[in-house]
Design a protein around this motif. Structure first.
Motif: not given
Length: 226
Positions: A1-4, A22-29, A44-52
């Protein structure tokens, strides 16, 4: 799951981006200021997100300065969002470590495509122990430190090996000069001047006869031609 994570102070735009990404593969906030962004990154930690996605102008600070802050602590990809399309600002953002740059107003379809492309791109901080690359007359085995062009072995320095690896692992993707320099010379006690990367690229091209394969993207960086 990608976290954006979307850092944007225009609430209507931020809400639209959250829905679009937001999708089945990605969660955006989203959050609307640097203070909240720091809280989320710490939580969430330094590697807690897949993309900013990072807006350049925020109510409590400059997005470009925050970009530098992010890149000092983690290798998460960052796409800058800004209303300023001056070439100097785009080049500056890329040299500071931005992975992409999108100017407002923009098409959501184009933004979504570029976000997905970035999420598919290899990360240089999480890499297999062994990596082999073969295309045309080239064969590179980085674990065995064996490099061949047209069947002939080529001797490469440690610096040239690191440069070649990041270029081939990300074939087809332009890597900014700043990121290449940081990756190749991280931890080195040697003084690195501003021409070191250009010299290393030239030597690598000459040794591999790769003038057509290692492309210069003027004002930005280099890429191995896909």
């Amino acid at each position: 799951m990608n976290h954006i994570l979307i850092i944007e102070d225009d609430k209507s735009l931020a809400d639209g981006l959250v829905r679009a990404l937001s999708s089945e593969q990605s969660m955006a906030e989203s959050c609307g200021c640097l203070k909240k962004a720091r809280e989320k990154l710490n939580q969430n930690g330094p590697e807690g997100y897949s993309l900013i996605l990072l807006d350049a102008s925020l109510p409590d600070g400059n997005g470009f300065n925050f970009l530098t802050e992010i890149k000092k602590h983690c290798a998460v990809p960052v796409i800058m969002l800004t209303a300023n399309d001056l070439e100097a600002d785009i080049v500056s953002a890329l040299e500071q470590g931005a992975d992409d740059y999108i100017t407002k107003p923009f098409s959501l379809a184009i933004l979504r495509a570029r976000v997905n492309a970035r999420l598919r791109s290899p990360r240089t901080d999480k890499r297999p122990e062994n990596f082999c690359f073969q295309v045309g007359d080239y064969f590179f085995d980085f674990e065995k430190m064996s490099f061949f062009h047209a069947g002939a072995a080529v001797e490469l320095s440690k610096t040239e090996q690191k440069l070649l690896r990041i270029l081939t692992e990300n074939a087809g993707i332009t890597i900014p000069r700043g990121r290449l320099t940081d990756y190749v010379w991280t931890g080195s006690s040697d003084f690195v001047d501003e021409n070191a990367l250009s010299v290393a690229v030239k030597r690598l091209r000459d040794k591999l006869n790769a003038q057509d394969s290692i492309e210069t993207v003027y004002g930005i960086g280099y890429r191995w031609k896909a």
